[in-house]
Design a protein around this motif. Sequence first.
Motif, PDB file in Angstrom:
ATOM      1  N   ALA A  21       0.607  -1.434   0.280  1.00  0.00           N
ATOM      2  CA  ALA A  21       0.358   0.057  -0.229  1.00  0.00           C
ATOM      3  C   ALA A  21       1.198   1.036   0.200  1.00  0.00           C
ATOM      4  N   GLU A  22       0.383   2.240  -0.671  1.00  0.00           N
ATOM      5  CA  GLU A  22       0.999   3.244  -0.713  1.00  0.00           C
ATOM      6  C   GLU A  22       0.512   4.216   0.581  1.00  0.00           C
ATOM      7  N   LEU A  23       1.200   4.305   2.185  1.00  0.00           N
ATOM      8  CA  LEU A  23       0.701   4.835   2.855  1.00  0.00           C
ATOM      9  C   LEU A  23       1.022   6.880   2.508  1.00  0.00           C
ATOM     10  N   PRO A  24       0.193   7.904   2.983  1.00  0.00           N
ATOM     11  CA  PRO A  24       0.943   8.579   3.428  1.00  0.00           C
ATOM     12  C   PRO A  24       1.711   8.750   3.833  1.00  0.00           C
ATOM     13  N   PRO A  25       3.411   9.954   3.708  1.00  0.00           N
ATOM     14  CA  PRO A  25       4.503  10.196   3.692  1.00  0.00           C
ATOM     15  C   PRO A  25       4.681  10.208   5.883  1.00  0.00           C
ATOM     16  N   GLU A  26       3.381  11.107   6.248  1.00  0.00           N
ATOM     17  CA  GLU A  26       3.405  11.214   6.758  1.00  0.00           C
ATOM     18  C   GLU A  26       3.246   9.665   7.894  1.00  0.00           C
ATOM     19  N   MET A  27       2.369   9.316   7.659  1.00  0.00           N
ATOM     20  CA  MET A  27       2.713   7.556   8.591  1.00  0.00           C
ATOM     21  C   MET A  27       3.958   6.935   8.827  1.00  0.00           C
ATOM     22  N   ALA A  28       5.190   7.337   8.749  1.00  0.00           N
ATOM     23  CA  ALA A  28       6.819   7.177   8.347  1.00  0.00           C
ATOM     24  C   ALA A  28       6.691   6.413   9.649  1.00  0.00           C
ATOM     25  N   GLN A  29       6.318   7.105  11.524  1.00  0.00           N
ATOM     26  CA  GLN A  29       6.091   6.920  12.515  1.00  0.00           C
ATOM     27  C   GLN A  29       4.575   7.072  13.177  1.00  0.00           C
ATOM     28  N   THR A  30       3.770   6.194  12.796  1.00  0.00           N
ATOM     29  CA  THR A  30       2.581   5.897  13.211  1.00  0.00           C
ATOM     30  C   THR A  30       2.059   5.377  14.917  1.00  0.00           C
ATOM     31  N   ARG A  31       1.598   6.539  15.215  1.00  0.00           N
ATOM     32  CA  ARG A  31       0.902   5.163  17.114  1.00  0.00           C
ATOM     33  C   ARG A  31      -0.700   4.954  16.711  1.00  0.00           C
ATOM     34  N   ILE A  32      -0.959   4.457  17.422  1.00  0.00           N
ATOM     35  CA  ILE A  32      -2.219   3.759  17.417  1.00  0.00           C
ATOM     36  C   ILE A  32      -3.183   4.016  18.268  1.00  0.00           C
ATOM     37  N   ALA A  33      -3.549   4.605  18.598  1.00  0.00           N
ATOM     38  CA  ALA A  33      -4.606   5.404  19.467  1.00  0.00           C
ATOM     39  C   ALA A  33      -5.558   4.713  19.509  1.00  0.00           C
ATOM     40  N   GLY A  62       5.791   9.961  17.484  1.00  0.00           N
ATOM     41  CA  GLY A  62       5.371  10.130  16.130  1.00  0.00           C
ATOM     42  C   GLY A  62       4.849  10.935  14.902  1.00  0.00           C
ATOM     43  N   THR A  63       4.523  10.709  13.807  1.00  0.00           N
ATOM     44  CA  THR A  63       4.630  11.523  13.131  1.00  0.00           C
ATOM     45  C   THR A  63       2.822  11.300  12.195  1.00  0.00           C
ATOM     46  N   ALA A  64       1.985  10.079  12.592  1.00  0.00           N
ATOM     47  CA  ALA A  64       1.381  10.247  12.546  1.00  0.00           C
ATOM     48  C   ALA A  64       0.362   9.437  13.291  1.00  0.00           C
ATOM     49  N   ILE A  65      -1.324   9.969  13.451  1.00  0.00           N
ATOM     50  CA  ILE A  65      -1.550   9.376  14.861  1.00  0.00           C
ATOM     51  C   ILE A  65      -2.920   8.461  14.439  1.00  0.00           C
ATOM     52  N   LEU A  66      -3.073   7.292  14.405  1.00  0.00           N
ATOM     53  CA  LEU A  66      -3.894   6.327  13.845  1.00  0.00           C
ATOM     54  C   LEU A  66      -5.380   6.041  15.055  1.00  0.00           C
ATOM     55  N   GLU A  67      -6.270   7.311  14.739  1.00  0.00           N
ATOM     56  CA  GLU A  67      -7.041   6.701  16.057  1.00  0.00           C
ATOM     57  C   GLU A  67      -8.133   5.453  15.967  1.00  0.00           C
ATOM     58  N   ARG A  96     -14.194   1.873  13.553  1.00  0.00           N
ATOM     59  CA  ARG A  96     -14.223   3.468  13.247  1.00  0.00           C
ATOM     60  C   ARG A  96     -12.464   3.435  13.250  1.00  0.00           C
ATOM     61  N   PHE A  97     -12.428   4.695  11.857  1.00  0.00           N
ATOM     62  CA  PHE A  97     -10.633   5.087  12.155  1.00  0.00           C
ATOM     63  C   PHE A  97     -10.775   6.003  11.777  1.00  0.00           C
ATOM     64  N   ARG A  98      -9.610   6.874  11.953  1.00  0.00           N
ATOM     65  CA  ARG A  98      -9.086   8.738  11.290  1.00  0.00           C
ATOM     66  C   ARG A  98      -7.605   7.986  11.346  1.00  0.00           C
ATOM     67  N   LEU A  99      -7.168   8.983  10.735  1.00  0.00           N
ATOM     68  CA  LEU A  99      -5.714   9.411  10.837  1.00  0.00           C
ATOM     69  C   LEU A  99      -5.567  10.620  10.462  1.00  0.00           C
ATOM     70  N   VAL A 100      -5.081  11.145  11.810  1.00  0.00           N
ATOM     71  CA  VAL A 100      -4.503  12.886  12.198  1.00  0.00           C
ATOM     72  C   VAL A 100      -2.779  13.244  11.934  1.00  0.00           C
ATOM     73  N   ASP A 101      -2.373  13.963  12.061  1.00  0.00           N
ATOM     74  CA  ASP A 101      -0.934  14.491  12.298  1.00  0.00           C
ATOM     75  C   ASP A 101      -0.861  15.144  13.474  1.00  0.00           C
ATOM     76  N   GLY A 104      -3.199  18.043  14.383  1.00  0.00           N
ATOM     77  CA  GLY A 104      -3.973  17.964  15.126  1.00  0.00           C
ATOM     78  C   GLY A 104      -5.040  18.004  13.671  1.00  0.00           C
ATOM     79  N   ASN A 105      -4.185  18.263  12.374  1.00  0.00           N
ATOM     80  CA  ASN A 105      -4.874  17.681  10.677  1.00  0.00           C
ATOM     81  C   ASN A 105      -5.366  16.042  10.558  1.00  0.00           C
ATOM     82  N   VAL A 106      -6.736  16.525  10.121  1.00  0.00           N
ATOM     83  CA  VAL A 106      -6.906  15.153   9.686  1.00  0.00           C
ATOM     84  C   VAL A 106      -6.173  14.566   8.760  1.00  0.00           C
ATOM     85  N   LEU A 107      -6.138  14.131   8.675  1.00  0.00           N
ATOM     86  CA  LEU A 107      -4.815  13.733   6.844  1.00  0.00           C
ATOM     87  C   LEU A 107      -6.150  12.102   6.261  1.00  0.00           C
TER      88      LEU A 107
END
Length: 157
Positions: A21-33, A62-67, A96-101, A104-107
């Motif tokens: 998958a081509e993940l957004p570059p912000e997901m280089a270091q992702t924290r799962i909340a 992390g560079t992104a948060i997967l909520e 349910r999920f969403r990705l923010v940087d 707090g900006n919604v990716l």
Amino acid sequence: MLILALALVLSACGFHFQGQAELPPEMAQTRIATPDPYSQFVRRLSILLEQNGAQVVTAPAGTAILEIPESNVRKDILSIGDTARVREYRIVHRVRFRLVDTDGNVLVPEQALERSRVISFDEQDILAATREEEYLREELADTLSRLVLRRLGTTRA
């Protein structure tokens, strides 16, 4: 000859491997909340994210948060037999999920996914029914984690 024929048939029907998958570059270091970081779904999703180039981190650096505010599995009764016992039920897994940087900006905006499977209950073979339910729960977690990964790779805010 058989391998060549199989390759021709597969290429003719449009079959191709999904690849990474081509993940957004912000997901280089992702924290799962999530409220349940040890669920089958979250463990499988973490593995898939790492296989696709994202590093899953636990620290808030992390560079992104997967909520993932919701990852619920429930059983719904579909039918009851003559002896007033459950004969068939449905296992439903909803996420349910969403990705923010980190600012707090919604990716990827919040999305909901739901999958279900029907299982027949045989009171004569309770161990097999229990194992089948466990297998279906694992399969639903795997399917939903793949769908989430696909959505993260294709959806942009």
